[in-house]
Design a protein around this motif. Sequence first.
Motif, PDB file in Angstrom:
ATOM      1  N   VAL A  63      35.461  48.178  49.478  1.00 23.03           N
ATOM      2  CA  VAL A  63      35.592  46.718  49.463  1.00 23.03           C
ATOM      3  C   VAL A  63      36.758  46.328  48.567  1.00 23.03           C
ATOM      4  O   VAL A  63      36.823  46.724  47.400  1.00 23.03           O
ATOM      5  N   THR A  99      32.656  36.254  53.301  1.00 25.97           N
ATOM      6  CA  THR A  99      33.172  37.454  52.633  1.00 25.97           C
ATOM      7  C   THR A  99      33.645  37.202  51.210  1.00 25.97           C
ATOM      8  O   THR A  99      33.951  38.152  50.494  1.00 25.97           O
ATOM      9  N   THR A 149      36.961  38.948  50.585  1.00 23.52           N
ATOM     10  CA  THR A 149      37.050  40.402  50.554  1.00 23.52           C
ATOM     11  C   THR A 149      36.862  40.970  51.958  1.00 23.52           C
ATOM     12  O   THR A 149      36.488  40.266  52.890  1.00 23.52           O
ATOM     13  N   ALA A 173      35.428  44.886  53.696  1.00 23.17           N
ATOM     14  CA  ALA A 173      34.943  46.258  53.522  1.00 23.17           C
ATOM     15  C   ALA A 173      35.550  47.106  54.637  1.00 23.17           C
ATOM     16  O   ALA A 173      35.364  46.814  55.813  1.00 23.17           O
ATOM     17  N   ASP A 187      32.674  48.945  45.669  1.00 22.72           N
ATOM     18  CA  ASP A 187      33.394  47.696  45.421  1.00 22.72           C
ATOM     19  C   ASP A 187      34.527  47.986  44.446  1.00 22.72           C
ATOM     20  O   ASP A 187      34.290  48.320  43.281  1.00 22.72           O
ATOM     21  N   THR A 204      37.083  45.688  44.028  1.00 17.21           N
ATOM     22  CA  THR A 204      37.806  44.421  43.864  1.00 17.21           C
ATOM     23  C   THR A 204      38.242  44.180  42.422  1.00 17.21           C
ATOM     24  O   THR A 204      39.280  43.561  42.189  1.00 17.21           O
ATOM     25  N   ARG A 252      32.470  50.055  41.586  1.00 17.68           N
ATOM     26  CA  ARG A 252      31.004  49.986  41.544  1.00 17.68           C
ATOM     27  C   ARG A 252      30.416  50.445  42.868  1.00 17.68           C
ATOM     28  O   ARG A 252      30.900  50.052  43.935  1.00 17.68           O
ATOM     29  N   LEU A 263      27.955  50.082  45.688  1.00 17.33           N
ATOM     30  CA  LEU A 263      27.061  49.073  46.237  1.00 17.33           C
ATOM     31  C   LEU A 263      25.929  49.692  47.044  1.00 17.33           C
ATOM     32  O   LEU A 263      24.844  49.127  47.133  1.00 17.33           O
TER      33      LEU A 263
END
Length: 239
Positions: free
Chosen positions: A101, A115, A118, A120, A185, A187, A202, A204
Motif C-alpha cells: 500500500v 482509498t 492510497t 494497494a 502499508d 505509506t 506495517r 496489515l
Amino acid sequence: MSSIFDCGDEAQLLAGMRHARQAIGRGELIVMPTDTVYGVAADAFSPAAVQRLLDAKGRGRNQPPPVLIGSRETLAALVETIPEPVQRLVDAFWPGGLTIVLPAQPSLVWDLGETEGTVAVRMPEGRVALELLAETGPLAVSSANLTGQAAAISAFDAERMLGDSVAVYLSHGMSRDGIASTIVDATSLVRRGASDEDGRVRILRDGAVTRQQLEEVLGELLEPAPVPDSPAGRQGGDS
C-alpha cells in the motif's frame, strides 16, 4: 450465462483469454487464478466495473480492492513515488504474494472506493495472470468469494458463490496453498520519511510472505509485531 475455461488445455486457454479480455473491455467481471487464491477482476480504470465487483462480493466502498499489475515497471505509473525500501520489497517478492500500500499517483483518473488517496498493488506469479494483465493493463482484483466466506481456491468454488455476476471464469486447478497475499502499508515512508520514528512499514494482513522474510529485507524499518491482545491492524480478504 457465465463461461468456464480450463486453462490447462491450450485451446481452452486461448479461447478463455480472448473472452476474458473482451469481458474486461465491456466493463464485466472475470475470475482468474493467481498464485495465492482465485480473484474476481475488473478494469481498474472503470468506476462502474469496480462498483460491479464490490456489489458482486457484497462489499462496501470502504473496502476498496487491490490492483494487480503485470510488471514491476507498472508500479511507478500507479503510485506517487517508490521509496528505496519498497523497491527492495519489490525486488525480493515480486512476482509473488506481497501486496504493498502506497500513496496513489494523484494524476490517475479512477475510483476504487474510499482509498484515502492510497492504492494497494501486487504483481502476482503465474502464466495466466501475467499474460492477462499484460494485455488488459492493471486490474482491480479481490478474492473470488462473497464477503464473509472463505476465499475460493478453485474456479468452481468461485462460481458457486458468484454465479452469473461474473462473465468469464478462468480455471487452472486448485490454488497452490490457498493463502492470501501479505499486505503491508508503506505509506509512512512517503508521507513522513524513512528517518522519522513513524516511517516504518506495517503489516496489515499476514499471508504468503512471512514476517521473518520481511524483516530480512527491511530490518528495523518493519514495525515490530503487536503485543498480544492489542489490535493487529486492518485485515482483508483479497488476493
